[in-house]
Design a protein around this motif. Structure first.
Motif, PDB file in Angstrom:
ATOM      1  N   SER A  97      49.554  38.146  34.629  1.00  0.00           N
ATOM      2  CA  SER A  97      49.193  36.731  34.500  1.00  0.00           C
ATOM      3  C   SER A  97      48.327  36.302  35.679  1.00  0.00           C
ATOM      4  N   PRO A  98      47.262  35.552  35.410  1.00  0.00           N
ATOM      5  CA  PRO A  98      46.433  35.044  36.509  1.00  0.00           C
ATOM      6  C   PRO A  98      47.014  33.780  37.143  1.00  0.00           C
ATOM      7  N   GLN A  99      48.180  33.337  36.671  1.00  0.00           N
ATOM      8  CA  GLN A  99      48.860  32.187  37.261  1.00  0.00           C
ATOM      9  C   GLN A  99      50.231  32.613  37.785  1.00  0.00           C
ATOM     10  N   GLY A 157      37.816  40.687  35.053  1.00  0.00           N
ATOM     11  CA  GLY A 157      37.323  39.601  35.894  1.00  0.00           C
ATOM     12  C   GLY A 157      38.390  38.640  36.372  1.00  0.00           C
ATOM     13  N   GLN A 158      39.670  38.957  36.207  1.00  0.00           N
ATOM     14  CA  GLN A 158      40.759  38.080  36.672  1.00  0.00           C
ATOM     15  C   GLN A 158      41.468  38.670  37.887  1.00  0.00           C
ATOM     16  N   GLU A 159      40.852  39.640  38.521  1.00  0.00           N
ATOM     17  CA  GLU A 159      41.492  40.312  39.645  1.00  0.00           C
ATOM     18  C   GLU A 159      41.760  39.343  40.798  1.00  0.00           C
ATOM     19  N   LEU A 160      40.785  38.493  41.105  1.00  0.00           N
ATOM     20  CA  LEU A 160      40.948  37.556  42.222  1.00  0.00           C
ATOM     21  C   LEU A 160      42.087  36.581  41.945  1.00  0.00           C
ATOM     22  N   PHE A 177      33.244  45.160  33.143  1.00  0.00           N
ATOM     23  CA  PHE A 177      33.341  43.738  32.830  1.00  0.00           C
ATOM     24  C   PHE A 177      32.431  42.891  33.721  1.00  0.00           C
ATOM     25  N   SER A 178      31.566  43.552  34.456  1.00  0.00           N
ATOM     26  CA  SER A 178      30.702  42.784  35.361  1.00  0.00           C
ATOM     27  C   SER A 178      29.700  41.930  34.595  1.00  0.00           C
ATOM     28  N   TYR A 225      28.482  38.540  38.765  1.00  0.00           N
ATOM     29  CA  TYR A 225      29.011  39.642  39.569  1.00  0.00           C
ATOM     30  C   TYR A 225      28.779  39.459  41.079  1.00  0.00           C
ATOM     31  N   PRO A 226      27.561  39.153  41.539  1.00  0.00           N
ATOM     32  CA  PRO A 226      27.382  39.015  43.006  1.00  0.00           C
ATOM     33  C   PRO A 226      28.291  37.945  43.609  1.00  0.00           C
ATOM     34  N   LEU A 227      28.385  36.801  42.938  1.00  0.00           N
ATOM     35  CA  LEU A 227      29.238  35.733  43.463  1.00  0.00           C
ATOM     36  C   LEU A 227      30.702  36.146  43.444  1.00  0.00           C
ATOM     37  N   TYR A 228      31.122  36.757  42.339  1.00  0.00           N
ATOM     38  CA  TYR A 228      32.534  37.144  42.211  1.00  0.00           C
ATOM     39  C   TYR A 228      32.904  38.224  43.230  1.00  0.00           C
TER      40      TYR A 228
END
Length: 391
Positions: free
Chosen positions: A265-267, A322-325, A348-349, A354-357
């Motif tokens: 979960s990203p939360q 893309g939910q790693e952060l 998934f880039s 991608y550069p910002l993430y």
């Protein structure tokens, strides 16, 4: 009394008895003769009557017996009363008996009408479309369990006792992992696995990993090499049902590794979402007109670590579309210690900036005292910096 007189009396008695017996026998003979004579007379008379009856034509005798008029009237009256009583009883029968007779017919008609209506509705394409719309609107929306914290005891128990339970596979042998050993391979997964196991951990034995690599990121999985080469244990979170069963089969006889059919979960609370697939990601296809979407439960990484009864990890591998952060931000870093973190954004880039993430991800981990030690084709490996400034 003299002797002679006595003898005379006895002889007289005997004579009288003999005479009486003779008389009786004579009377019996006379009676029998009379009876035979009477019988012969009767036979003769019957023969005469029979011969006469043949010559005489007899006519039937009709005897008329008339009943009294009062009796006839009373009988007719009684018959009329019986008829009236029968008619009245028929009219007074309850309607329930008639309904019981009609019930099977009514039941058949109702059943037939119901089945026919269902067939008409099912064959109507607009009904099928509305059904699919209902499924999409009600079964594809996310359910956020905001009021359930990630350290909830019942939630931790569910993950441990239900999701982590290994059902025995009695007839399944321990499968080899030679294809994952990468000793003679020069592709990217083997290079990364050897870098983590040999360079970063110095061939450390019996370490522990935690990984969730969804979709085609699963090719970057270092767990099999670490399991087979260095006897590591760990936990693998896999949302794809097909890959989950493949991993269950592979690790069936390796109790040191847990396989969970779920997602991260990203939360900081659990949720339930619809599982989406790219065409090249899985053999399982969803969101077609005839198939219902695949649902998956998502748990915070801290909840799973509590279920594992672990607060320290040697390796954390994430590749979660893309939910790693966001997943990393749910970890209470004051309670959890992780030595190495690998992030995989290869497939998934294109869905993110991608550069910002990547810059946000690197900055977040640097603020947590992690240093980027390896970066190749959008795969990142970070190592914790010790308090004295050494890796």
């Amino acid at each position: 009394m003299s002797k002679n007189t006595k003898i005379n009396i006895i002889t007289n008695k005997k004579n009288t008895i003999k005479s009486s017996k003779k008389r009786n026998r004579k009377m019996e003979k006379d009676n029998k003769s009379n009876e035979t004579v009477a019988a012969t007379k009767e036979l003769k008379a019957a023969a005469v009557i029979d011969t006469n009856s043949k010559n005489i034509q007899t006519s039937p005798i009709v005897i008329k017996i008339e009943a009294p008029k009062d009796a006839i009237k009373s009988q007719v009256k009684n018959d009329n009363n019986k008829m009236r009583s029968n008619i009245d009883s028929d009219l007074e029968k309850p309607t329930k008996s008639r309904l019981c007779q009609l019930f099977p017919i009514l039941l058949f008609l109702v059943t037939f009408a119901t089945v026919l209506s269902l067939l008409i509705l099912y064959m109507d394409p607009s009904t099928e479309y509305r059904h699919q719309q209902f499924i999409r609107q009600n079964l594809t929306q996310d359910y956020d369990m905001v009021n359930t914290p990630q350290d909830n005891g019942e939630l931790v128990w569910f993950v441990k006792e239900v999701l982590m339970k290994k059902y025995p596979m009695m007839n399944l042998p321990k499968l080899p992992m030679d294809q994952f050993n990468f000793n003679s391979s020069s592709d990217l997964p083997s290079i990364m696995s050897k870098f983590i196991g040999k360079d970063l951990f110095g061939n450390k034995k019996s370490g522990y990993y935690f990984q969730s690599l969804t979709g085609t990121n699963g090719k970057m999985i270092p767990a099999p090499w670490l399991t087979e080469s260095l006897q590591w244990g760990g936990c693998i979170v896999e949302p794809d049902p097909l890959k989950y069963f493949q991993l269950r089969k592979l690790y069936a006889k390796r109790d040191e590794t847990k396989i969970i059919h779920a997602s991260l979960s990203p939360q900081k609370y659990p949720k339930e979402v619809t599982l989406h697939y790219e065409e090249t990601e899985s053999e399982v296809k969803v969101e077609t007109m005839n198939d219902e979407p695949e649902r998956i439960k998502c748990f915070p990484i801290y909840t799973i670590l509590l279920a594992l009864n672990r607060t320290q990890l040697d390796l954390l591998s994430l590749g979660c579309q893309g939910q790693e952060l966001e997943i990393l931000q749910t970890i209470p870093w004051d309670r959890i210690s992780i030595e190495v973190i690998s992030i995989h954004l290869v497939h998934f880039s294109h869905k993110i900036d991608y550069p910002l993430y990547a810059s946000e991800l690197i900055k977040y981990l640097e603020d947590l005292s992690y240093e980027l030690v390896w970066n190749h084709e959008r795969n990142f490996v970070f190592k914790k910096i010790s308090s004295n400034g050494q890796q």
